[in-house]
Write a protein that holds these residues in place. Sequence first.
Motif, mmCIF file in Angstrom:
data_model
loop_
_atom_site.group_PDB
_atom_site.id
_atom_site.type_symbol
_atom_site.label_atom_id
_atom_site.label_comp_id
_atom_site.label_asym_id
_atom_site.label_seq_id
_atom_site.Cartn_x
_atom_site.Cartn_y
_atom_site.Cartn_z
ATOM 1 N N GLY A 1 0.796 -1.221 0.000
ATOM 2 C CA GLY A 1 0.000 0.000 0.000
ATOM 3 C C GLY A 1 0.825 1.265 0.000
ATOM 4 O O GLY A 1 0.298 2.361 -0.239
ATOM 5 N N HIS A 2 2.122 1.155 0.258
ATOM 6 C CA HIS A 2 2.993 2.329 0.317
ATOM 7 C C HIS A 2 4.130 2.263 -0.693
ATOM 8 O O HIS A 2 4.818 3.255 -0.921
ATOM 9 C CB HIS A 2 3.603 2.474 1.725
ATOM 10 C CG HIS A 2 2.607 2.839 2.779
ATOM 11 N ND1 HIS A 2 2.384 4.133 3.189
ATOM 12 C CD2 HIS A 2 1.755 2.066 3.494
ATOM 13 C CE1 HIS A 2 1.450 4.151 4.125
ATOM 14 N NE2 HIS A 2 1.052 2.910 4.327
ATOM 15 N N GLY A 3 4.364 1.095 -1.276
ATOM 16 C CA GLY A 3 5.477 0.963 -2.203
ATOM 17 C C GLY A 3 6.711 0.431 -1.509
ATOM 18 O O GLY A 3 6.655 -0.497 -0.699
ATOM 19 N N GLY A 4 7.856 1.046 -1.809
ATOM 20 C CA GLY A 4 9.112 0.596 -1.242
ATOM 21 C C GLY A 4 9.589 1.462 -0.091
ATOM 22 O O GLY A 4 8.934 2.437 0.298
ATOM 23 N N VAL A 5 10.743 1.111 0.435
ATOM 24 C CA VAL A 5 11.315 1.859 1.557
ATOM 25 C C VAL A 5 11.724 3.259 1.110
ATOM 26 O O VAL A 5 11.541 4.239 1.841
ATOM 27 C CB VAL A 5 12.524 1.101 2.147
ATOM 28 C CG1 VAL A 5 13.055 1.819 3.388
ATOM 29 C CG2 VAL A 5 12.142 -0.326 2.510
ATOM 30 N N LEU A 6 12.279 3.375 -0.090
ATOM 31 C CA LEU A 6 12.642 4.690 -0.610
ATOM 32 C C LEU A 6 11.416 5.593 -0.741
ATOM 33 O O LEU A 6 11.488 6.797 -0.487
ATOM 34 C CB LEU A 6 13.338 4.561 -1.964
ATOM 35 C CG LEU A 6 14.839 4.230 -1.957
ATOM 36 C CD1 LEU A 6 15.322 3.954 -3.370
ATOM 37 C CD2 LEU A 6 15.642 5.342 -1.326
ATOM 38 N N ASP A 7 10.293 5.004 -1.140
ATOM 39 C CA ASP A 7 9.054 5.782 -1.241
ATOM 40 C C ASP A 7 8.647 6.343 0.122
ATOM 41 O O ASP A 7 8.149 7.460 0.217
ATOM 42 C CB ASP A 7 7.913 4.903 -1.771
ATOM 43 C CG ASP A 7 8.107 4.506 -3.221
ATOM 44 O OD1 ASP A 7 8.634 5.333 -3.986
ATOM 45 O OD2 ASP A 7 7.739 3.378 -3.584
ATOM 46 N N ARG A 8 8.859 5.559 1.168
ATOM 47 C CA ARG A 8 8.431 5.954 2.503
ATOM 48 C C ARG A 8 9.367 6.981 3.131
ATOM 49 O O ARG A 8 8.943 7.786 3.970
ATOM 50 C CB ARG A 8 8.349 4.707 3.387
ATOM 51 C CG ARG A 8 7.703 4.872 4.735
ATOM 52 C CD ARG A 8 6.230 5.186 4.620
ATOM 53 N NE ARG A 8 6.001 6.635 4.557
ATOM 54 C CZ ARG A 8 4.849 7.194 4.302
ATOM 55 N NH1 ARG A 8 3.805 6.476 4.028
ATOM 56 N NH2 ARG A 8 4.726 8.495 4.279
ATOM 57 N N PHE A 9 10.641 6.961 2.724
ATOM 58 C CA PHE A 9 11.623 7.838 3.358
ATOM 59 C C PHE A 9 12.166 8.905 2.414
ATOM 60 O O PHE A 9 13.197 9.521 2.711
ATOM 61 C CB PHE A 9 12.790 7.013 3.920
ATOM 62 C CG PHE A 9 12.426 6.221 5.140
ATOM 63 C CD1 PHE A 9 12.421 6.814 6.398
ATOM 64 C CD2 PHE A 9 12.064 4.896 5.034
ATOM 65 C CE1 PHE A 9 12.071 6.098 7.523
ATOM 66 C CE2 PHE A 9 11.709 4.163 6.161
ATOM 67 C CZ PHE A 9 11.712 4.762 7.410
#
Length: 267
Positions: free
Chosen positions: A240-248
């Motif tokens: 639902g959020h994508g990847g870790v890079l997307d989140r940070f």
Amino acid sequence: MKTRAITGFIFVLVMLASMLSGPYVFIGFYMFLSLLCLIEFFTLIKTTGLRPHRTIGYAAALIIFASIVGRFFIEFESKWLLINIPLFFGIFIRELYKKSKLPFSNIAYTFLGLIYAVVPFIFFVSFSFISGTFNYHLALAFFIMLWCNDTGAYLFGVKFGKTRLFERHSPKKSWEGFIGGILTCLLAGYIISIYFTEYPYYHWLAMALIISCFGTLGDLVESMFKRSIDIKDSGKMLPGHGGVLDRFDGLLLSAPVIFVYLYLITY
């Protein structure tokens, strides 16, 4: 939407636990996150046909992270950073043995991965120790303001957004959303100043402004990167959020600037 909400809730709990569990867990967790971001970055670059030097990059990331943050606990001499010199030159030497038409692109993206995906987390951890001891207030306040900026930008953008902010890289972002994000972030910074008294309110407001502006720029830079290689999400690690890079993505540019600001007002 339900999957996104559940993932977000668990994600927030894990983040809070990492901050409240003490400095060792805190450092270990963000070292792990930086490595995940680097893995995602190298994986995305591979889709373009380029071949960054992943093994050497991972080793260098761990050594740089450990040698810089290790000084917060022991008399860790900076000379240990010199271990990275043969690793860095090893990237050039290793490329000699690879049959690549773009050897210097492989080399460049290996270094870029370290700068883009790892160094910002080092700054984030470092400003949490800016006073000489670990203070989770700074890390927690940073994320509260960053999340408030994202939430405010989204809500204001949906309600009032008409003027595109940077349509070439992110068609949905608007100036109205950007201003709404700043106002929400400033409000969060002021409320934080009431409970976290390490700094007077105007410093918290200044940090809120920095986080809002550079967090938005970090989001745009990541969008530019993804568009350049024609992908939507950096990964699938966070449903639902994508990847870790997307989140940070908001941290990647704002954390180094916050460190500089805190360093200038502290020393």
